[in-house]
Scaffold this motif. Structure first.
Motif, mmCIF file in Angstrom:
data_model
loop_
_atom_site.group_PDB
_atom_site.id
_atom_site.type_symbol
_atom_site.label_atom_id
_atom_site.label_comp_id
_atom_site.label_asym_id
_atom_site.label_seq_id
_atom_site.Cartn_x
_atom_site.Cartn_y
_atom_site.Cartn_z
ATOM 1 N N ARG A 120 23.216 -46.223 34.235
ATOM 2 C CA ARG A 120 24.354 -45.875 35.244
ATOM 3 C C ARG A 120 24.898 -44.599 35.488
ATOM 4 N NH1 ARG A 120 29.306 -48.052 36.858
ATOM 5 N NH2 ARG A 120 29.427 -48.052 39.324
ATOM 6 N N GLU A 121 25.444 -44.439 34.676
ATOM 7 C CA GLU A 121 26.480 -43.601 33.682
ATOM 8 C C GLU A 121 25.605 -42.092 34.343
ATOM 9 O OE1 GLU A 121 29.281 -41.419 30.228
ATOM 10 O OE2 GLU A 121 27.607 -43.612 30.076
ATOM 11 N N GLY A 122 25.062 -42.094 33.830
ATOM 12 C CA GLY A 122 23.925 -40.963 33.791
ATOM 13 C C GLY A 122 23.207 -40.515 35.261
ATOM 14 N N LYS A 123 23.059 -41.575 35.782
ATOM 15 C CA LYS A 123 22.470 -41.302 37.149
ATOM 16 C C LYS A 123 24.432 -40.800 38.307
ATOM 17 C CE LYS A 123 18.997 -44.617 37.138
ATOM 18 N NZ LYS A 123 17.984 -45.409 37.508
ATOM 19 N N LEU A 124 25.402 -41.338 37.798
ATOM 20 C CA LEU A 124 25.844 -40.813 38.650
ATOM 21 C C LEU A 124 27.012 -39.411 38.277
ATOM 22 C CD1 LEU A 124 28.874 -44.471 38.057
ATOM 23 C CD2 LEU A 124 27.948 -43.700 40.430
ATOM 24 N N GLN A 125 26.826 -39.082 36.865
ATOM 25 C CA GLN A 125 26.950 -38.077 36.817
ATOM 26 C C GLN A 125 26.362 -36.716 36.819
ATOM 27 O OE1 GLN A 125 29.000 -38.708 32.387
ATOM 28 N NE2 GLN A 125 26.818 -39.166 32.728
ATOM 29 N N ILE A 126 25.122 -36.989 37.319
ATOM 30 C CA ILE A 126 24.328 -36.117 37.993
ATOM 31 C C ILE A 126 23.611 -36.397 39.633
ATOM 32 C CG2 ILE A 126 21.664 -35.443 38.551
ATOM 33 C CD1 ILE A 126 22.461 -35.087 35.551
ATOM 34 N N ARG A 168 30.824 -36.285 54.843
ATOM 35 C CA ARG A 168 29.256 -37.200 53.996
ATOM 36 C C ARG A 168 29.867 -36.863 52.375
ATOM 37 N NH1 ARG A 168 25.630 -38.828 58.061
ATOM 38 N NH2 ARG A 168 26.767 -39.798 60.239
ATOM 39 N N ILE A 169 30.021 -35.803 51.843
ATOM 40 C CA ILE A 169 29.579 -35.092 51.012
ATOM 41 C C ILE A 169 30.997 -35.123 49.914
ATOM 42 C CG2 ILE A 169 29.196 -33.675 49.444
ATOM 43 C CD1 ILE A 169 26.872 -32.559 50.946
ATOM 44 N N GLN A 170 30.997 -35.122 50.489
ATOM 45 C CA GLN A 170 33.169 -34.652 50.188
ATOM 46 C C GLN A 170 33.487 -35.808 49.960
ATOM 47 O OE1 GLN A 170 35.377 -32.747 52.306
ATOM 48 N NE2 GLN A 170 35.258 -30.535 51.486
ATOM 49 N N GLU A 171 33.684 -37.035 50.639
ATOM 50 C CA GLU A 171 33.300 -38.456 50.694
ATOM 51 C C GLU A 171 32.347 -39.336 49.392
ATOM 52 O OE1 GLU A 171 32.963 -40.696 54.223
ATOM 53 O OE2 GLU A 171 34.487 -39.372 55.143
ATOM 54 N N ARG A 172 31.369 -39.152 49.209
ATOM 55 C CA ARG A 172 30.769 -39.563 48.130
ATOM 56 C C ARG A 172 31.220 -38.583 46.809
ATOM 57 N NH1 ARG A 172 28.356 -43.254 45.722
ATOM 58 N NH2 ARG A 172 25.939 -43.290 44.945
ATOM 59 N N ILE A 173 31.092 -37.568 47.433
ATOM 60 C CA ILE A 173 31.959 -36.649 45.444
ATOM 61 C C ILE A 173 33.176 -37.819 45.175
ATOM 62 C CG2 ILE A 173 33.392 -34.503 44.762
ATOM 63 C CD1 ILE A 173 31.030 -32.962 46.119
ATOM 64 N N HIS A 174 34.085 -38.173 46.088
ATOM 65 C CA HIS A 174 35.632 -39.030 45.513
ATOM 66 C C HIS A 174 35.090 -39.738 45.184
ATOM 67 C CE1 HIS A 174 39.926 -39.871 46.250
ATOM 68 N NE2 HIS A 174 39.228 -40.688 46.787
ATOM 69 N N LEU A 176 32.588 -41.000 43.821
ATOM 70 C CA LEU A 176 31.530 -40.548 42.585
ATOM 71 C C LEU A 176 32.532 -40.951 41.233
ATOM 72 C CD1 LEU A 176 28.232 -38.461 43.636
ATOM 73 C CD2 LEU A 176 28.383 -40.796 42.088
ATOM 74 N N LYS A 177 33.773 -39.559 41.800
ATOM 75 C CA LYS A 177 34.693 -39.723 40.653
ATOM 76 C C LYS A 177 35.575 -40.507 40.533
ATOM 77 C CE LYS A 177 35.314 -34.220 41.327
ATOM 78 N NZ LYS A 177 36.173 -33.217 41.931
#
Length: 423
Positions: A120-126, A168-174, A176-177
Motif C-alpha cells: 500500500r505504501e509503495g502504491k501511494l508513493q507512486i 481534483r488532482i490537487q485534492e488527491r495529492i493533498h 495522498l500526502k
C-alpha cells in the motif's frame, strides 16, 4: 514459436536521443533501452540528433520530428521514448505529430515503479509522484474545447474542465500526502520498536541492478525478488542478521538509484528513503563490471546528499567481480578506493571479507565484555540481555558471571563491578 508470441505481446517503440556532446550519452541511451525492456516494451528503432540544446516546439528539430513520425506510421509503433524530460508543450506537439504515445525518461521510470509497487505504501508513493508529474501537464489538455478569445464572459467548457481536473488532482495529492504522513508515523514507530533492541541498522544502497537484493538474500537467507532488471526491488525489506560471534545487526534492502532520478520520486519516496537516512551504516554496492561504475557512484552520492545521508559511515563494495575478466581492473579499483571490499554476491566470493568489515565497524559501536555481578543484581542481568547481544549468563556460588556485546554507553554504569573489556 514461444519467443514470437512474446514479441507480439510486447509494445514496440522508438528511442530518440538528443546528443549535446555529453561523455556518457551512449551509456544513457543504453540504460534507457534497458528501462524500456523492464517496462515490458521493446525498442526496434533508435535515432539520434546532434543539437546543442532542445528546440521549444518539438525537443528535436521539426524536420527530424516529421521524419520520425513517418517511421512511426510505417512500422506501426505504439510509443516513442525520449532520453530527457519533455515540457508539456513538447509532449502535446509530438503526440499530435506522431499519432502514438510519447514518453520521456521520467514517465518511463514512473511506469516501472507503478508496475513494481506491491505494498500500500509503495502504491501511494507512486500515485503521488505520477500526479505531481501530471499536474503541470494539464495545461492546454482541454484547449480543443475552449473558445478562441479570452476575457470576462468568454470562458468555455474546456477551461472549466481544466479547472475541475486540476482541483481534483490537487485534492488527491493533498489526501495522498496525508496518508503518507501516516505511513511515516508507522515507520517511525517501527524504528522505535527496533531501537528497543540496541542493534545497529545497516542499509544496502547503490545504483539499480547493482546486486543489492542478491547480497541481501545471501546474507539473510531471504527470498526477496531478484531479476536482471532495473528497479526489480521497490519496497524495502528489513531482516535481523547475526554474526558468528553473537553480534547482531538489522540489514535493510532498499530501492536502487539511477541517473536523472525524477525529483517527484525522491519527494514521494521520502518515507521509504528515511530508512536510508536513519541507518547507522550504509553498504554501497557498485557493479564492478560496469564501464561507467564511477559515474554510478557519483549518482548514488548525489541522491544520498539530497536526502541528508551522505555523511554516514559507508562501506564501498565492488560487486559482480565474477563478471570482471581483468584482474588488473579489480586491483585498480582497490587502489583508487582504499577500504573497499570486492565481492560476488552471486557466487559468495569475498562475502566473508565484507562480514569482517562490518564486524570491525560494529566494534566501534559496541564491545565485548565480561564481569561478575552480585547474586542480588538480577536487574542488571535483565538490562544486559535487553541492551546487549550474544549475552551468556552463568550463575555460580560466588556470583553471576556475564559476558557478551554491549553498547559503549553502558560501560560507565558497570565500572563498579570490575568489568573487563576486550578488543
Amino acid at each position: 514459436m514461444i519467443s514470437a508470441i512474446v514479441e507480439k505481446k510486447q509494445e514496440r517503440g522508438m528511442l530518440v536521443g538528443l546528443d549535446r556532446g555529453e561523455k556518457d550519452f551512449e551509456e544513457s541511451l543504453k540504460e534507457l533501452d534497458q528501462l524500456a525492456s523492464s517496462a515490458g516494451g521493446v525498442i526496434i528503432e533508435k535515432h539520434i540528433q546532434k543539437l546543442p540544446f532542445p528546440t521549444a516546439p518539438y525537443f528535436i528539430g521539426k524536420g527530424k520530428a516529421l521524419e520520425f513520425a513517418a517511421i512511426c506510421k510505417q512500422k506501426e509503433l505504439s510509443f516513442v521514448l525520449f532520453n530527457e524530460e519533455l515540457s508539456p508543450i513538447q509532449c502535446r506537439n509530438l503526440n499530435t505529430l506522431f499519432g502514438c504515445k510519447v514518453l520521456d525518461r521520467t514517465q518511463l521510470i514512473l511506469d516501472i515503479f507503478a508496475q513494481r509497487a506491491k505494498t500500500r505504501e509503495g502504491k501511494l508513493q507512486i500515485e503521488l509522484a505520477q500526479l505531481l508529474y501530471l499536474l503541470p501537464r494539464l495545461t492546454r489538455l482541454w484547449t480543443h474545447l475552449s473558445r478562441q478569445t479570452g476575457g470576462i464572459g468568454t470562458r468555455g467548457p474546456g477551461e472549466t474542465q481544466l479547472e475541475v481536473d486540476r482541483r481534483r488532482i490537487q485534492e488527491r495529492i493533498h489526501r495522498l500526502k496525508k496518508e503518507l504522513e501516516e505511513v511515516k508515523k508507522t515507520r517511525f514507530i517501527q524504528r522505535k520498536r527496533r531501537q528497543k533492541f540496541p542493534w545497529p541498522t545497516a542499509c544496502l544502497v547503490g545504483y539499480t541492478n547493482a546486486g543489492k537484493s542478491t547480497l541481501f538474500n545471501r546474507l539473510t537467507h531471504s527470498h526477496v525478488l531478484v531479476e536482471d532488471k532495473l528497479f526489480a526491488t521497490l519496497d524495502p525489506t528489513i531482516r535481523l542478521f547475526e554474526f558468528s560471534g553473537g553480534q547482531k545487526i538489522f540489514l535493510s534492502d532498499t530501492v536502487g538509484f539511477i541517473q536523472k532520478l525524477p525529483y517527484h520520486l525522491i519527494e514521494s519516496f521520502k518515507a521509504t528513503l528515511e530508512e536510508v537516512k536513519e541507518a547507522d551504516l550504509l553498504i554501497h554496492l557498485v557493479d564492478a563490471s560496469h564501464p561507467l561504475a564511477e559515474n554510478q557512484i557519483n549518482e548514488v552520492n548525489k541522491v544520498l546528499e539530497q536526502i541528508g545521508a551522505i555523511n554516514k559511515p559507508i562501506i564501498l563494495v565492488w560487486n559482480k567481480i565474477d563478471l570482471v575478466h581483468s584482474d588488473g581492473l579489480v586491483n585498480r579499483r582497490m587502489e583508487e578506493y582504499p577500504g573497499c571490499v570486492p565481492i560476488s554476491a552471486a557466487t559468495g566470493e569475498g562475502c566473508e571479507n565484507l562480514l569482517v568489515k562490518i564486524e570491525e565497524w560494529l566494534k566501534t559501536k559496541r564491545r565485548f565484555f565480561s564481569l561478575k555481578l552480585p547474586m542480588d543484581r538480577t536487574d542488571i542481568v535483565a538490562k544486559l540481555h535487553r541492551m546487549g547481544s550474544g549475552i551468556v549468563t552463568n550463575y555460580q556460588s560466588d556470583g553471576i558471571w556475564v559476558n557478551g556485546w554491549i553498547p559503549h554507553s553502558m560501560f560507565s554504569s558497570l565500572e563498579q563491578f570490575n568489568i573487563t573489556v576486550e578488543g
